[in-house]
Design an enzyme around this catalytic site. Structure first.
Site, PDB file in Angstrom:
ATOM      1  N   ASN A 142      -6.976   6.247  -1.431  1.00  8.67           N
ATOM      2  CA  ASN A 142      -5.880   5.307  -1.185  1.00  8.67           C
ATOM      3  C   ASN A 142      -6.116   4.154  -2.169  1.00  8.67           C
ATOM      4  O   ASN A 142      -7.032   3.355  -1.978  1.00  8.67           O
ATOM      5  CB  ASN A 142      -5.928   4.858   0.273  1.00  8.67           C
ATOM      6  CG  ASN A 142      -4.747   4.010   0.661  1.00  8.67           C
ATOM      7  OD1 ASN A 142      -4.100   3.401  -0.179  1.00  8.67           O
ATOM      8  ND2 ASN A 142      -4.460   3.971   1.951  1.00  8.67           N
ATOM      9  N   GLU A 168      -5.853   8.593   8.060  1.00  7.43           N
ATOM     10  CA  GLU A 168      -6.364   8.202   6.736  1.00  7.43           C
ATOM     11  C   GLU A 168      -7.754   8.761   6.480  1.00  7.43           C
ATOM     12  O   GLU A 168      -8.095   9.084   5.343  1.00  7.43           O
ATOM     13  CB  GLU A 168      -6.360   6.673   6.611  1.00  7.43           C
ATOM     14  CG  GLU A 168      -4.950   6.112   6.488  1.00  7.43           C
ATOM     15  CD  GLU A 168      -4.955   4.649   6.096  1.00  7.43           C
ATOM     16  OE1 GLU A 168      -5.518   4.312   5.041  1.00  7.43           O
ATOM     17  OE2 GLU A 168      -4.401   3.843   6.865  1.00  7.43           O
ATOM     18  N   ASN A 206       0.373  -0.944   5.298  1.00  2.84           N
ATOM     19  CA  ASN A 206       1.260  -0.193   6.202  1.00  2.84           C
ATOM     20  C   ASN A 206       0.597  -0.270   7.565  1.00  2.84           C
ATOM     21  O   ASN A 206      -0.489   0.300   7.755  1.00  2.84           O
ATOM     22  CB  ASN A 206       1.333   1.293   5.822  1.00  2.84           C
ATOM     23  CG  ASN A 206       2.188   1.597   4.606  1.00  2.84           C
ATOM     24  OD1 ASN A 206       3.291   2.116   4.707  1.00  2.84           O
ATOM     25  ND2 ASN A 206       1.661   1.283   3.424  1.00  2.84           N
ATOM     26  N   GLU A 256       0.853  -1.196   0.000  1.00  2.00           N
ATOM     27  CA  GLU A 256       0.000   0.000   0.000  1.00  2.00           C
ATOM     28  C   GLU A 256       0.887   1.244   0.000  1.00  2.00           C
ATOM     29  O   GLU A 256       1.955   1.253   0.623  1.00  2.00           O
ATOM     30  CB  GLU A 256      -0.830  -0.030   1.296  1.00  2.00           C
ATOM     31  CG  GLU A 256      -1.676   1.198   1.548  1.00  2.00           C
ATOM     32  CD  GLU A 256      -2.188   1.278   2.998  1.00  2.00           C
ATOM     33  OE1 GLU A 256      -1.431   0.868   3.925  1.00  2.00           O
ATOM     34  OE2 GLU A 256      -3.324   1.732   3.184  1.00  2.00           O
ATOM     35  N   LYS A 293      -9.436   2.125  -1.550  1.00  2.00           N
ATOM     36  CA  LYS A 293      -9.610   1.531  -0.215  1.00  2.00           C
ATOM     37  C   LYS A 293     -10.948   1.915   0.412  1.00  2.00           C
ATOM     38  O   LYS A 293     -11.257   3.108   0.552  1.00  2.00           O
ATOM     39  CB  LYS A 293      -8.457   1.999   0.681  1.00  2.00           C
ATOM     40  CG  LYS A 293      -8.387   1.357   2.052  1.00  2.00           C
ATOM     41  CD  LYS A 293      -7.095   1.791   2.746  1.00  2.00           C
ATOM     42  CE  LYS A 293      -6.891   1.202   4.104  1.00  2.00           C
ATOM     43  NZ  LYS A 293      -5.566   1.616   4.662  1.00  2.00           N
ATOM     44  N   CYS A 307      -4.757  -3.079   2.895  1.00  3.44           N
ATOM     45  CA  CYS A 307      -4.419  -2.878   4.312  1.00  3.44           C
ATOM     46  C   CYS A 307      -5.557  -3.215   5.266  1.00  3.44           C
ATOM     47  O   CYS A 307      -5.895  -4.374   5.429  1.00  3.44           O
ATOM     48  CB  CYS A 307      -3.928  -1.440   4.517  1.00  3.44           C
ATOM     49  SG  CYS A 307      -3.153  -1.195   6.147  1.00  3.44           S
TER      50      CYS A 307
END
Lengths: 312, 312
Positions: A110, A146, A197, A47, A127, A172
């Site tokens: 993302n 995020e 991550n 990611e 994401k 993720c």
């Protein structure tokens, strides 16, 4: 003739804030070549593989934030990766921060792209399960923002027929959510790709820091077993800008067993030859969805977002 | 004052076909007393805890089949268990084959009841995910005919406020399905109870027999972690009528860690004092459903029963 796909996880070590895209891409190309030399036809990168994990910082200058984002894919800095992959005839899966303009509005996701052996983007995923928080938490050594920097993905959980397999995409934190795997399982997924991550210590649950590696594998092993598919989980790992990121990149078989695993916290290739026909064992028996699922009792999963306690 | 609940798993060894209900109930009472002496306020017995695991046999005589079923709960043979539990002030969870008449039609379910410390039935569950097959498989040493002998449950996955906790009910194969835990997680479940009979070798997937214990724990650990709840899984274990049943009864914490586990294949009590407030750690953070779930992308889970491959 059994269907097989040799897949690589290309874990990376930390990426410094001042490391240029060009330098990072050189590292990715070195991993790509090593994976190809090992027989890989598909290479999975982490990611946000092109930059440091910037959601750890509270940033207010939009230009500073946007410097972590890509406006085009491939762009000038990433084109060498696409070209080298096409030259080698290897596909790849790459995570990055995506900035797009929709009707004059900037949108940030993302994102990952799935690239075929000819260097063409054949799948895109944004994401869905953004972890962390939106607001500055003053009592933490760092943040997990995020929810501030990205909006939730708008492309569902896509599965593409590629590399002679049904290939699913997620990122993720998605890997901790059984809905992720199940939506792909219902598209007959055989190979789930996921880069991650994972900061440790965690901003939200320091109580469980000692279990971070266990939770990482538990989620992917259960997803693989319960949907009878391979899962390739690939970390950005190691101490990055003073913050540790979980390693433990792995390839999980449809049995739930880990069949390849990284042993370092740095740039490292792991390889497995996935016997795709193994997916059929449980897809036809224990997890034959058509035979066993009872959707009439699953309504709350889509009707209700948050939990509500029972009466009494 | 932290909320705690000491719970027991009362694993049983094999039950012979000719063992009387009265004899089995005496074994259950002995386990109940041992659990109570260990501090348990709630005792979890296996699935179909009153008889041998009869779905291994192809039976055609309905009277012979119905001899494995209970027409009332408690009935004359099971009443001593209810009375002893009430005398001790201990609740329990008991699996049995249930025969009910609805409008003159006999219906058969694989059922559990949740009984409070006063001996009152306060919850009932009928198994939703029936494994195995309906038809005789001539090439197998034995059968797995739950789909022949039972109809799928019609009560959903209930969660009850009891024992100062939110208590969820499921049975055996339900524990392999993430939908089971998630439907209960959306009811804020803190303690999932599950009894099981798991024949090994498996009729359907002999390839995975060596992984039976791993798959058993993997499913319950993932369910506990991903819904931040305790799970109490209790086996009927050991060699029963020539067929082996998996042991491995366990109590799993909301971290996904196993905090108690059986070490035999026989009648055995396992105990854990569940610190129910631990459920809040991940319910408020990583698995705060209201903050993180994205139901707009989960539609396939209820719209589609079986898997359909992607285009191409």
């Amino acid at each position: 003739m059994p269907r097989t796909l040799t897949v690589a996880g290309a874990q990376t070590g930390p990426i410094a804030r001042d490391e240029s895209r060009a330098a990072v891409v050189r590292r990715l190309i070195a991993l790509l070549r090593e994976a190809h030399a090992g027989g890989a036809r598909l290479v999975v990168f982490p990611e946000l593989a092109l930059t440091t994990f910037f959601p750890r910082w509270w940033l207010e200058d939009q230009a500073e934030i946007d410097a972590f984002f890509e406006r085009e894919m491939p762009g000038p800095d990433t084109r060498p990766l696409f070209e080298e992959a096409a030259r080698l005839g290897v596909g790849f899966y790459l995570g990055y921060a995506e900035l797009v303009e929709h009707g004059g509005i900037a949108r940030r996701f993302n994102t990952t792209v799935l690239v075929d052996a000819a260097g063409r983007i054949i799948g895109r995923y944004r994401k869905v399960h953004l972890p962390g928080h939106r607001d500055f938490l003053p009592d933490r050594p760092y943040q997990h923002l995020e929810k501030k920097y990205f909006e939730p993905g708008d492309l569902g959980f896509p599965v593409r027929r590629a590399f002679d397999a049904n290939v699913g995409m997620c990122i993720c934190n998605d890997r901790r959510w059984p809905e992720t795997y199940r939506v792909m399982g219902l598209q007959d997924v055989e190979l789930v790709l996921v880069g991650y991550n994972t900061p440790v210590p965690s901003v939200m649950t320091p109580q469980y820091d000692h279990l971070a590696a266990f939770h990482n594998h538990l989620s992917m092993q259960a997803g693989a077993y319960q949907n009878s598919c391979f899962v390739v989980g690939v970390a950005k790992a190691g101490r990055e800008e003073g913050s540790d990121l979980l390693a433990g990149s792995c390839i999980v078989a449809p049995s739930g067993e880990i069949i390849a695993q990284a042993s370092t916290e740095g740039d490292e290739v792991i390889l497995a030859t996935c016997r795709l026909d193994l997916c059929a064992i449980n897809k036809r028996t224990t997890f034959n969805f058509a035979a066993h699922r009872r959707t009439e009792h699953y309504g709350l999963i889509t009707e209700r977002t948050g939990a509500l306690p029972p009466p009494g």
